[in-house]
Design a protein around this motif. Sequence first.
Motif, mmCIF file in Angstrom:
data_model
loop_
_atom_site.group_PDB
_atom_site.id
_atom_site.type_symbol
_atom_site.label_atom_id
_atom_site.label_comp_id
_atom_site.label_asym_id
_atom_site.label_seq_id
_atom_site.Cartn_x
_atom_site.Cartn_y
_atom_site.Cartn_z
ATOM 1 N N CYS A 260 -68.115 4.326 22.150
ATOM 2 C CA CYS A 260 -68.907 3.938 20.991
ATOM 3 C C CYS A 260 -68.655 2.464 20.672
ATOM 4 O O CYS A 260 -67.496 2.028 20.615
ATOM 5 N N LYS A 261 -69.726 1.715 20.450
ATOM 6 C CA LYS A 261 -69.585 0.288 20.175
ATOM 7 C C LYS A 261 -68.745 0.031 18.925
ATOM 8 O O LYS A 261 -68.011 -0.953 18.857
ATOM 9 N N LYS A 262 -68.839 0.934 17.932
ATOM 10 C CA LYS A 262 -68.151 0.708 16.663
ATOM 11 C C LYS A 262 -66.891 1.551 16.510
ATOM 12 O O LYS A 262 -66.397 1.759 15.403
ATOM 13 N N ASP A 263 -66.383 2.032 17.625
ATOM 14 C CA ASP A 263 -65.134 2.787 17.619
ATOM 15 C C ASP A 263 -64.022 1.914 17.021
ATOM 16 O O ASP A 263 -63.873 0.743 17.364
ATOM 17 N N LEU A 264 -63.225 2.507 16.122
ATOM 18 C CA LEU A 264 -62.093 1.787 15.514
ATOM 19 C C LEU A 264 -60.748 2.298 16.022
ATOM 20 O O LEU A 264 -59.697 1.902 15.522
ATOM 21 N N GLY A 265 -60.793 3.181 17.023
ATOM 22 C CA GLY A 265 -59.548 3.742 17.546
ATOM 23 C C GLY A 265 -59.144 4.999 16.804
ATOM 24 O O GLY A 265 -59.771 5.420 15.833
ATOM 25 N N GLY A 266 -58.065 5.602 17.274
ATOM 26 C CA GLY A 266 -57.607 6.851 16.671
ATOM 27 C C GLY A 266 -56.715 6.637 15.465
ATOM 28 O O GLY A 266 -56.728 5.580 14.825
ATOM 29 N N ARG A 269 -51.077 8.309 14.798
ATOM 30 C CA ARG A 269 -50.306 9.264 15.582
ATOM 31 C C ARG A 269 -50.888 9.494 16.976
ATOM 32 O O ARG A 269 -50.141 9.757 17.924
ATOM 33 N N VAL A 270 -52.208 9.425 17.102
ATOM 34 C CA VAL A 270 -52.867 9.705 18.382
ATOM 35 C C VAL A 270 -53.924 8.637 18.643
ATOM 36 O O VAL A 270 -54.770 8.363 17.774
ATOM 37 N N LEU A 271 -53.876 8.025 19.830
ATOM 38 C CA LEU A 271 -54.869 7.039 20.283
ATOM 39 C C LEU A 271 -54.971 5.822 19.360
ATOM 40 O O LEU A 271 -56.045 5.251 19.188
ATOM 41 N N GLU A 272 -53.869 5.423 18.776
ATOM 42 C CA GLU A 272 -53.900 4.217 17.964
ATOM 43 C C GLU A 272 -54.189 3.003 18.860
ATOM 44 O O GLU A 272 -53.576 2.838 19.916
ATOM 45 N N LYS A 273 -55.131 2.186 18.451
ATOM 46 C CA LYS A 273 -55.570 1.001 19.189
ATOM 47 C C LYS A 273 -56.125 1.355 20.568
ATOM 48 O O LYS A 273 -56.160 0.524 21.473
ATOM 49 N N GLN A 274 -56.549 2.611 20.692
ATOM 50 C CA GLN A 274 -57.170 3.072 21.940
ATOM 51 C C GLN A 274 -58.498 3.753 21.610
ATOM 52 O O GLN A 274 -58.728 4.186 20.486
ATOM 53 N N TRP A 275 -59.350 3.856 22.618
ATOM 54 C CA TRP A 275 -60.667 4.446 22.384
ATOM 55 C C TRP A 275 -60.544 5.898 21.938
ATOM 56 O O TRP A 275 -59.860 6.696 22.581
ATOM 57 N N SER A 276 -61.239 6.229 20.877
ATOM 58 C CA SER A 276 -61.319 7.631 20.454
ATOM 59 C C SER A 276 -62.572 8.295 21.002
ATOM 60 O O SER A 276 -62.781 9.493 20.807
ATOM 61 N N SER A 277 -63.418 7.522 21.689
ATOM 62 C CA SER A 277 -64.721 8.026 22.124
ATOM 63 C C SER A 277 -64.903 7.997 23.632
ATOM 64 O O SER A 277 -66.001 8.274 24.133
ATOM 65 N N PHE A 278 -63.872 7.651 24.391
ATOM 66 C CA PHE A 278 -64.002 7.525 25.846
ATOM 67 C C PHE A 278 -64.224 8.884 26.499
ATOM 68 O O PHE A 278 -63.420 9.801 26.345
ATOM 69 N N LEU A 279 -65.331 9.007 27.223
ATOM 70 C CA LEU A 279 -65.621 10.173 28.048
ATOM 71 C C LEU A 279 -66.217 9.677 29.359
ATOM 72 O O LEU A 279 -66.785 8.590 29.421
#
Length: 577
Positions: A260-266, A269-279
């Motif tokens: 997602c272009k506007k993903d802000l990360g997780g 605790r989980v996926l901090e500073k990482q994509w929360s939408s990667f598939l």
Amino acid sequence: MATVAPPYFFLLLWLLRMTCSAFPEEPGPLNFIPTDVVRRYPVFLGRPHVTSLRQEPLLIQRVLQVNRTLYIGARDDLFRVELDNVAGEEMFYSKKRTWESNKNDIRICRMKGKHEDECRNFMKVLLSKAGGGLFICGTNAFNPMCANYTADKLEMVGDTVSGMARCPYDPKHANVALFAEGNLFTATVTDFLAIDAVIYRSLGDHPALRTVKHDSKWFREPYFVSAVEWGPHIYFFFREMAMEFNYLEKVMVSRVARVCKKDLGGSQRVLEKQWSSFLKARLNCSVPGDSHFYFNLLHSTSPVIRMHGRDIILGVFSTPANSIPGSAVCAFDMEHLAGVFEGRFKEQKSPESIWTPVPDELIPKPRPGGCAVQGTRFNSSNAFPDEMLTFVKTHPLMEEAVASLGQRPWIVRTMVRYQLNKMVVDSEAGPHRNRTVLFLGSSRGSILKFLIVPNQDNSVTSSNVFLEELEGYNPDKCGEDSPQAKQLLSLTLDKPSHTLLLAFPSCVVRVPVARCQLYSRCMKNCIASRDPYCGWTRGSTCSFLRPGTRLPFDQDIDHGSVNHLGDCDGKSICVHL
């Protein structure tokens, strides 16, 4: 004593059986273009004028067209070429800027065991910025750096910034970069040893995000090919070693991933500073039959184009080196592609077990991999439940593969001496802008030109006509006549001048999209060429038809019927009907 047939003999028998039943026919081109015709086309050699001599090979890396200007990023040098000022048989630059690595970076590069030729600044990212200017990244002696440049005088603006996660260290490594909504999206490797592959967002208003580090479920030896912006997502196309075929030896497959272009990360605790939408999902380009014949290696894609009333993207695929040689072009519907990411997830319950679909009742809510929506309970990806984020982290792969339009390739070439690896599409070809022509570049520098013909019901399937084949590389001007020199780096369509720009390591060749003049003395050859760019005009000649032309002309693109026309009396080039 009986002899045992080699393994490839049985593969060939299998291919022949497949060919008789399911493989599309592979006729040769209607026209072979003589080599001497192509060798008259203009070439860029990195010179400001005809009297200047060039000491070193260019080693071109990237080519970018902005309006009527061509920017060429090479080793240590950036060139600006005015496309409307081409005259004669050579294109000259109007501006050149040298960006070399400093002595300390070169010294450290050599200390790490790299060769002197590698410890240079190879420009691997060359992008146009929305507000004007250029964004460029170079390998900088295995210490990648990025900088902004003015578009006119090629002057550096501001300070350099780190190229880590934006540009590869090694010029041989593939990478992808694009700007979308003010953010830079890149796919590359982040380290000297090229172990950490990443999809990375930076330089915009949103926080920097990356993919999970050293997790084979996310990436396993990826080779990044391209990226496109479509809807709320960025789609990345690449190939990698498949982790889901753990019962086989290494198998390379093609993938599409999205974020997602506007993903802000997780969360923290989980996926901090990482994509929360990667598939990610597999791309299926294969010839159907009793046993599918797969073209598993993706080499190039088109931008998203509008065809048959739908948004589609085309891809050039090939077979691996140890297989039957072959290439194919498959088309994918973007709506269907996006729909695959709404389907079932794939999982491996233990390292020894096979991969299976995740039961629907075990998928957490909200649905993993989706974009946060303003005005809802989860208006930011930071607010997603940890259970959902954990699922995304451990289940990035979709169960369903993305099927190609028509369930089969649009173009197939097998048992040939080259591999197709580049493409460009003109979806508004011909005087009425209603034809689609596909240009394909090969590993030996040749260009194949196809007319894409939709079926009469305008359905998802299409047929094609192999219009012509020509040698694009010019050893007389470009220098070395070797397989490495003929490697086509990029293929660009310059619509205003109706030409193709073929970038090789040592030169850029400018080739017209059509050679109508070769049929100028014979109406039969002109009509039989079935070239949408050409027509027989009132002046009794085969002419290039500019879009919107008002000249009366004759064409038969759909059938090329010439039974009612007389012979050419030897006034033709090599035309095969």
